[in-house]
Design an enzyme around this catalytic site. Sequence first.
Site, PDB file in Angstrom:
ATOM      1  CB  CYS A   1     -15.828   0.178  -5.629  1.00 27.25           C
ATOM      2  SG  CYS A   1     -14.449   1.296  -5.938  1.00 27.25           S
TER       3      CYS A   1
ATOM      4  CD  GLU B   1      -2.587   1.703   0.572  1.00 27.80           C
ATOM      5  OE1 GLU B   1      -2.532   2.881   0.182  1.00 27.80           O
ATOM      6  OE2 GLU B   1      -3.427   0.878   0.156  1.00 27.80           O
TER       7      GLU B   1
END
Length: 384
Positions: free
Chosen positions: A338, A263
């Site tokens: 998403c 990340e």
Amino acid sequence: MDKHVCKYAKKCGGCQLLNLSYEEQLRHKQVKVIRLLGKFCRVNEIIGMDDPYHYRNKAQYAFGTDRGGKTIAGVYQSSSHRIVDIDSCMLTDPQADAIVGTVKALIKSFKLKPYNEDTKQGFLRHILVKTAFKSGEVMVVLVTGTPVFPSKRSFVNALVGRHHEITTVIQNINNKSTSMVLGDRSEVLYGDGKITEELCGYKFRISPKAFYQINPAGTEILYNKALEFADFKGNENIIDAYCGTGTIGIIASSHVKSVMGVEINKDAVKDAKENAKLNSIENIKFFAADAGKFMTDLAQSGEKIDAVIMDPARAGSDIPFLSSLVKLSPKKVVYVSCNPETLARDLMYLVRNGYKVRKIQPIDMFPHTDHVECVALLSNTINT
């Protein structure tokens, strides 16, 4: 009047599908996903929510004044910077709405004023309420335009006195001209500055800036479906790309040999490491790095990775990441998306570079809005 008729629908615009029944909404989303992704493989029937109301664990309201000078709090009207004054939302937790109402009253009684972005005068800009549905813990973040907080202790005591469910209160200072809600500086005024939530049997510490899925009930369905698609046997070395605070990787850790979470956000990685420690997980490591470069370096070093779970933001992935994924050549890719538009684009790239889409599962994480989540399973057709 139906309790689920929203009186703010025309002014707010945040729920694009309120004119449809929930069954019609699900059909609309199913058709949308088939149109965008049906060319890759058969699309499973969308999974909806048993109760598609009050599912949001985060309420975020802007403060301002109306033309008469009265304090208002609510959401920005769709495609504008105009605040729609609301006292309840059918998507958020009712106790969060009650807390916002109390803050609105306290602002008046303590003679504090909402912040004015034009004049740079005033005090309160936004309020953020995060609720941990399973633990019952509640965080309140007061975003102010100035670090000066008159009668700070009395204000917090009054707020917590009326809402015993509040476990922590934080002042966040944001005096910049920006669309970002949270600024860089924060001060914990009550509690320890975090709340603890449980997801799929694991505990997660949530800080003001930490990204955490908005719909916890839907997230459990989403993550369990991702694990079902992955069908891990227990001996795999996997990567959790765009891992955020480590949720998917931590939940997957008991099903595999090892997890590497990557990340770019250093604060999120710090939270991810804390979450792994909180759950006593020893077969997971987190790295603060660009996911694409990280995987390219792994491929060049000859590291063998069996599967990659990726959960990018709405913009989807990019060519550098996808090309590094192809170089790394894992047997399986589980793509959590998403945004079906960007998912279609990214799947096309992977299909052209040796992968086949095996399964697609749409999940309704955001009822009454146009958003739809999907889990896609891909397998490597070259190195199998």
